[in-house]
Write a protein that holds these residues in place. Structure first.
Motif, PDB file in Angstrom:
ATOM      1  N   VAL A   1     -11.451  10.597 -14.208  1.00 48.18           N
ATOM      2  CA  VAL A   1     -10.568  11.751 -13.983  1.00 48.18           C
ATOM      3  C   VAL A   1     -11.385  13.039 -13.948  1.00 48.18           C
ATOM      4  N   LYS A   2     -11.237  13.780 -12.872  1.00 48.07           N
ATOM      5  CA  LYS A   2     -11.937  15.056 -12.732  1.00 48.07           C
ATOM      6  C   LYS A   2     -10.973  16.194 -13.050  1.00 48.07           C
TER       7      LYS A   2
ATOM      8  N   LYS B   1      -3.928  -1.973 -23.684  1.00 50.85           N
ATOM      9  CA  LYS B   1      -4.974  -0.939 -23.663  1.00 50.85           C
ATOM     10  C   LYS B   1      -6.352  -1.571 -23.436  1.00 50.85           C
ATOM     11  N   ALA B   2      -6.541  -2.759 -24.023  1.00 58.04           N
ATOM     12  CA  ALA B   2      -7.817  -3.471 -23.810  1.00 58.04           C
ATOM     13  C   ALA B   2      -7.975  -3.870 -22.347  1.00 58.04           C
ATOM     14  N   GLN B   3      -6.839  -4.025 -21.634  1.00 56.38           N
ATOM     15  CA  GLN B   3      -6.869  -4.336 -20.196  1.00 56.38           C
ATOM     16  C   GLN B   3      -7.024  -3.066 -19.350  1.00 56.38           C
ATOM     17  N   ASP B   4      -7.207  -1.911 -20.041  1.00 55.40           N
ATOM     18  CA  ASP B   4      -7.280  -0.607 -19.361  1.00 55.40           C
ATOM     19  C   ASP B   4      -5.980  -0.277 -18.643  1.00 55.40           C
TER      20      ASP B   4
ATOM     21  N   GLU C   1     -10.581   4.601 -21.824  1.00 51.21           N
ATOM     22  CA  GLU C   1     -11.856   5.298 -21.577  1.00 51.21           C
ATOM     23  C   GLU C   1     -12.368   5.096 -20.151  1.00 51.21           C
ATOM     24  N   LYS C   2     -12.221   3.877 -19.658  1.00 43.14           N
ATOM     25  CA  LYS C   2     -12.703   3.561 -18.310  1.00 43.14           C
ATOM     26  C   LYS C   2     -12.007   4.437 -17.258  1.00 43.14           C
TER      27      LYS C   2
ATOM     28  N   GLY D   1       0.805  -1.233   0.000  1.00 39.14           N
ATOM     29  CA  GLY D   1       0.000   0.000   0.000  1.00 39.14           C
ATOM     30  C   GLY D   1       0.825   1.263   0.000  1.00 39.14           C
ATOM     31  N   GLU D   2       2.112   1.169   0.357  1.00 39.13           N
ATOM     32  CA  GLU D   2       2.977   2.354   0.426  1.00 39.13           C
ATOM     33  C   GLU D   2       3.775   2.599  -0.851  1.00 39.13           C
ATOM     34  N   LEU D   3       3.613   1.723  -1.843  1.00 36.34           N
ATOM     35  CA  LEU D   3       4.421   1.839  -3.060  1.00 36.34           C
ATOM     36  C   LEU D   3       3.946   2.952  -3.983  1.00 36.34           C
ATOM     37  N   GLY D   4       2.663   3.312  -3.908  1.00 35.66           N
ATOM     38  CA  GLY D   4       2.123   4.337  -4.802  1.00 35.66           C
ATOM     39  C   GLY D   4       1.338   3.766  -5.964  1.00 35.66           C
ATOM     40  N   LEU D   5       0.897   2.498  -5.846  1.00 35.77           N
ATOM     41  CA  LEU D   5       0.120   1.853  -6.910  1.00 35.77           C
ATOM     42  C   LEU D   5      -1.312   2.379  -6.926  1.00 35.77           C
ATOM     43  N   VAL D   6      -1.815   2.722  -8.117  1.00 43.17           N
ATOM     44  CA  VAL D   6      -3.232   3.082  -8.228  1.00 43.17           C
ATOM     45  C   VAL D   6      -4.056   1.805  -8.063  1.00 43.17           C
ATOM     46  N   GLU D   7      -5.345   1.938  -7.841  1.00 45.24           N
ATOM     47  CA  GLU D   7      -6.183   0.799  -7.470  1.00 45.24           C
ATOM     48  C   GLU D   7      -6.106  -0.369  -8.455  1.00 45.24           C
ATOM     49  N   THR D   8      -6.170  -0.074  -9.766  1.00 41.49           N
ATOM     50  CA  THR D   8      -6.157  -1.161 -10.760  1.00 41.49           C
ATOM     51  C   THR D   8      -4.832  -1.926 -10.722  1.00 41.49           C
ATOM     52  N   ASN D   9      -3.712  -1.202 -10.610  1.00 43.22           N
ATOM     53  CA  ASN D   9      -2.395  -1.854 -10.541  1.00 43.22           C
ATOM     54  C   ASN D   9      -2.226  -2.628  -9.239  1.00 43.22           C
ATOM     55  N   PHE D  10      -2.737  -2.056  -8.152  1.00 44.63           N
ATOM     56  CA  PHE D  10      -2.654  -2.711  -6.842  1.00 44.63           C
ATOM     57  C   PHE D  10      -3.380  -4.058  -6.878  1.00 44.63           C
ATOM     58  N   LYS D  11      -4.576  -4.070  -7.480  1.00 40.84           N
ATOM     59  CA  LYS D  11      -5.372  -5.307  -7.554  1.00 40.84           C
ATOM     60  C   LYS D  11      -4.676  -6.364  -8.407  1.00 40.84           C
ATOM     61  N   LYS D  12      -4.066  -5.918  -9.527  1.00 44.20           N
ATOM     62  CA  LYS D  12      -3.354  -6.861 -10.406  1.00 44.20           C
ATOM     63  C   LYS D  12      -2.173  -7.505  -9.674  1.00 44.20           C
TER      64      LYS D  12
END
Length: 572
Positions: free
Chosen positions: A484-485, A540-543, A478-479, A292-303
């Motif tokens: 992104v805001k 890219k298909a894997q987002d 796209e996902k 959790g301290e590495l800086g992974l965004v949620e999708t990368n963290f889950k992978k």
């Protein structure tokens, strides 16, 4: 007091506020200026601008790097800190002094005394409190300690060197001044949170540089005559051969610095001007992180979490030297390390010791290579294997074989992107049909400096920065793009610099990542004609979020600056 009068005259203070400020200042033994700034009555810049006009003394601001050590010697650090005054520039017969409280009679008297002592005239200018603190950091305590050690050593080293130029005796390197100098170098690295120390001979002096948050900074300049003694002292600590200066040597030692046990990994390297020494500072408190301290965004963290829970397969982390690959692998090992599994590692060298993990250091000089070690590891009944780096075809084949036979294998590979992993393995002689059943996840990463949360400045993004961010967002899947805001106008954060970050604007580093997971579609591509372009299309298909995209997400969150991401991406 002139400042209070001027503030009341301008309507900034009334009598009630004035009385409250004076009472608080007296009670806490602090100055009026400190209370006004702390209570947000007036910004510091505005306050000192008014003070400058009230006292008719110019307000000055200069680059701290332009304050030279010889100028600082005009006022001792203790006096500078006590009277809140600092020498800024020296001319032929005079010097300019920045003062926070020029109205202080005692400070003026002390300044007159110092001016008479140096037989120089002085000119006074006003500086802000925060600027004073910034300038004060230019006083290098290590420089003074080094100076004292050199004075104690005197002509001793010179005499030794004249007698025996190629070798420094054990007696000399064990002298207290040399021990003191090495101790100061190590302590400054640990206190400054440096990752590496470079001790390198130049033509006229010995340079000591420190790598802070990925950037090298010059710190100490020492006489060239101490070079041999300092190198020999480090070699003794590392149990290296003192009299061997022709070939590189590697070693390590542990030392207690500022009440902490720190490991130092040592590498010597012969240059035309003498041996250069690089020490990697291995602080367990800094180096061992959780996932959790590495800086992974949620999708990368889950992978990564998903791949690390597999009973077998291979996780490969890629990136250049110093991009944090080993830290990522250690984080995975920490997560997997339980009494139920046998974890064995092969490293070159072992950077951090993990309780419960069987760590082994390869020794190519005696034939103990990654390949030979891997063969032996398979006889140790491992569940999880970490190989420091896959460098050649033999190691790659053994790692693939280990993953095929029911082991989870973690390793690193030198490629620029996650999409380069499969072509690189094929180039190393791995048959394409062996990759899909073994490669679970490919990760590419870089390290970027994090903005100091105490002083980062919110600014409107314009020109090149705005274009960089908007273009990167357009290229995102796209996902991800939908989440992104983007504010209008677009705001980002820039580095400023304060006391807490050592006036650098950045404090610590975090990772930016891109990941590619093995899928049925990717399997077909690899077995067919695996080109980087086809792999990227599947990614890219894997987002997949690219390194650039992950960096932009961190910019928008205020974790880092656009300049930092653009710098790192240009190098990628």
């Amino acid at each position: 007091m002139e400042l209070i009068k001027e503030l009341k005259k301008r309507g900034v203070l009334d009598q009630k506020k004035t009385d409250g400020i004076k009472k608080q200042a007296e009670k806490e033994n602090r100055t009026i200026e400190e209370i006004i700034i702390e209570n947000n009555i007036l910004p510091e810049g505005d306050l000192f601008q008014i003070k400058s006009q009230a006292l008719k003394i110019p307000l000055k601001k200069i680059d701290p790097e332009k304050i030279f050590p010889e100028v600082l010697e005009l006022i001792p650090k203790e006096s500078a800190n006590y009277y809140k005054m600092i020498p800024l520039e020296k001319k032929q017969n005079s010097f300019s002094v920045g003062m926070v409280y020029p109205e202080n009679f005692q400070a003026q008297e002390a300044l007159k005394f110092l001016s008479r002592q140096h037989k120089l005239k002085h000119e006074v200018c006003l500086i802000t409190l925060s600027e004073f603190k910034k300038y004060l950091t230019r006083y290098h305590a290590p420089q003074r300690e080094m100076k004292q050690a050199l004075e104690t050593l005197g002509t001793q080293i010179k005499g030794e060197e004249e007698g025996k130029k190629e070798k420094v005796s054990d007696r000399l390197v064990e002298e207290a001044p040399v021990i003191k100098m090495v101790s100061v170098i190590l302590r400054q690295a640990v206190e400054g949170k440096a990752s590496d120390i470079h001790i390198e001979p130049a033509e006229k002096n010995l340079k000591v540089r420190y790598r802070l948050d990925g950037i090298l900074h010059s710190s100490l300049l020492l006489p060239l005559r101490v070079h041999s003694a300092i190198v020999a002292r480090i070699k003794i600590l590392s149990r290296l051969k003192i009299d061997e200066t022709r070939i590189p040597q590697d070693g390590r030692f542990r030392s207690e610095v500022t009440d902490k046990k720190i490991d130092f990994r040592v590498s010597t390297f012969p240059t035309t001007l003498g041996e250069k020494v690089v020490l990697r500072v291995l602080d367990p408190e800094k180096g061992l992180k959780t996932l959790g301290e590495l800086g992974l965004v949620e999708t990368n963290f889950k992978k990564l979490r998903r791949a690390s829970k597999l009973p077998y397969g291979m996780i490969l982390v890629t990136g250049p030297t110093g991009s944090g690959k080993t830290t990522t692998l250690y984080s995975v090992l920490k997560e997997l390390n339980t009494e139920l599994v046998n974890i064995v590692t092969l490293e070159d060298p072992v950077e951090y010791f993990i309780e419960g993990v069987n760590q082994s250091q390869v020794r190519p000089d005696i034939g103990y290579t990654f390949a030979k070690g891997l063969r032996q590891i398979l006889r140790q009944d491992p569940d999880i294997i970490m190989v420091g780096e896959i460098r050649d075809e033999e190691t790659a084949n053994l790692a693939i074989h280990a993953a095929l036979t029911g082991h989870l294998v973690l390793s690193t590979l030198h490629t620029n992107t996650a999409a380069d992993v499969v072509p690189r393995l094929i180039d190393m002689g791995i048959k394409p049909f062996l990759i899909p059943p073994t490669l679970a996840l490919a990760i590419s990463q870089r390290l970027v400096r994090e903005l100091c949360p105490h002083c980062r400045k919110k600014v409107k993004a314009t020109g090149k920065v705005k274009k960089f961010i908007l273009d990167a967002i357009k290229r995102m899947p796209e996902k991800i793009r939908k989440t992104v805001k983007i504010s209008d106008p677009l705001y980002v954060y820039q580095a400023q610099g304060c006391e807490k970050c050592g006036h650098k604007g950045y404090i610590g580093r975090t990772g930016i990542f891109e990941t590619i997971e093995m899928t049925d579609k990717l399997t077909q591509i690899i077995i067919g004609t695996p080109t980087k372009q086809k792999i990227l299309e599947e990614a890219k298909a894997q987002d997949m979020i690219t390194l650039e995209g992950d960096g932009v997400l961190k910019i928008l969150k205020g974790e880092t600056s656009p300049e930092e991401i653009m710098r790192v991406i240009e190098q990628a």
